[in-house]
Design an enzyme around this catalytic site. Structure first.
Site, PDB file in Angstrom:
ATOM      1  N   SER A  61       0.951  -1.248  -0.129  1.00 39.21           N
ATOM      2  CA  SER A  61      -0.019   0.266  -0.155  1.00 39.21           C
ATOM      3  C   SER A  61       0.792   1.098  -0.035  1.00 39.21           C
ATOM      4  O   SER A  61       0.275   2.438  -0.343  1.00 39.21           O
ATOM      5  CB  SER A  61      -0.821   0.009   1.168  1.00 39.21           C
ATOM      6  OG  SER A  61      -0.225   0.033   2.277  1.00 39.21           O
ATOM      7  N   LYS A 103       1.421   4.652   6.770  1.00 44.87           N
ATOM      8  CA  LYS A 103       0.852   5.561   5.780  1.00 44.87           C
ATOM      9  C   LYS A 103       1.621   6.880   5.737  1.00 44.87           C
ATOM     10  O   LYS A 103       2.279   7.363   6.706  1.00 44.87           O
ATOM     11  CB  LYS A 103      -0.598   5.805   5.943  1.00 44.87           C
ATOM     12  CG  LYS A 103      -1.534   4.504   6.272  1.00 44.87           C
ATOM     13  CD  LYS A 103      -1.592   3.854   4.790  1.00 44.87           C
ATOM     14  CE  LYS A 103      -2.350   2.469   4.967  1.00 44.87           C
ATOM     15  NZ  LYS A 103      -2.515   1.657   3.694  1.00 44.87           N
TER      16      LYS A 103
END
Length: 257
Positions: A61, A103
């Site tokens: 991701s 993230k």
């Protein structure tokens, strides 16, 4: 009387000892280099163990910045020190996982963030994101403007099509945001494979100052420098011993008659 006299000169002896391990001064300097090298080498590792934590990123991701299975080093930081553009490690139970998540912070408390035409805008400014892939996986699905509550962060994965990030939690009460207090570390480098330090995205500078890099480069310099001193100091004795055994050329002073 015309007797013949002979004058003999004694061989000159140097002031320093030329034993098998070299001069005393050399031995002392060698020992000092080894001791200093050990301090730097072990000190660098100890400093790193206190300041950094290793993580393995299990998904793609954050590709291409961080690939699936990559090993990263993240500096322990307080969530209050996090700024836009940082790649952070956090844990938020509302994201249906108790495991640490990695993230990128794109907006902080008080910011407005949105996606129009697949492009990220923060406070009405379009953000250039050079860390994204060029194959279309970077395109954001459009989402309406979100005002980030004070003390919270809006986070996205660099591989936008496959990242379960803030955009996947927009219907939550916190509108996909994460509390600053949930952040435990900021990623500084990918160490396996050895991709090196993460590049600070300068496009966020128009919204405020970026975070300063952590002390990882200094720690590496200490470890490398210490290793060189230890190896160099330890090699002095064998080298001096080898040189002392080399045959000497030439003859001493001739007798004067």
């Amino acid at each position: 009387m015309g007797g013949e006299s002979t004058t003999r000169t004694a061989p000159r002896s140097g002031g320093a000892s030329r034993g098998p391990a070299g001069s005393r001064t050399g031995q002392r300097l060698s020992g000092l280099a080894v001791a200093l090298g050990l301090v730097l080498f072990l000190g660098g590792f100890a400093w790193g163990a206190v300041v950094y934590r290793p993580y393995t990123v299990p998904t793609s991701s954050m590709a291409p910045t961080i690939g699936a299975g990559d090993r990263v080093l993240a500096q322990r930081v307080d969530g209050g020190d996090v700024r836009r553009g940082d790649v952070v490690v956090f844990t938020d139970k509302t994201w249906v996982t108790n495991a640490p998540v990695v993230k990128r912070v794109v907006a902080v408390g008080g910011d407005t963030v949105a996606s129009t035409g697949g492009k990220l805008t923060v406070n009405g400014k379009q953000i250039d994101e050079p860390y994204l892939a060029d194959d279309g996986l970077a395109d954001l699905q459009n989402f309406p403007t979100v005002t980030v509550p004070k003390g919270r962060l809006f986070l996205l994965g660099d591989e936008r099509s496959g990242s379960l990030d803030s955009t996947a939690h927009l219907t939550d009460a916190a509108k996909g945001t994460v509390a600053r207090s949930a952040v435990s570390a900021r990623v500084d480098a990918v160490v396996w494979p050895m991709n090196g330090m993460l590049v600070r995205p300068t496009s966020f500078e128009q919204l405020g100052a970026l975070s300063s890099p952590g002390p990882l480069r200094t720690m590496v310099a200490l470890i490398v420098g210490g290793g060189v001193l230890v190896l160099g100091g330890g090699a002095y004795g064998p080298i001096a011993n080898r040189l002392s055994k080399r045959p000497r050329t030439g003859t001493g002073p001739a007798d004067a008659r």
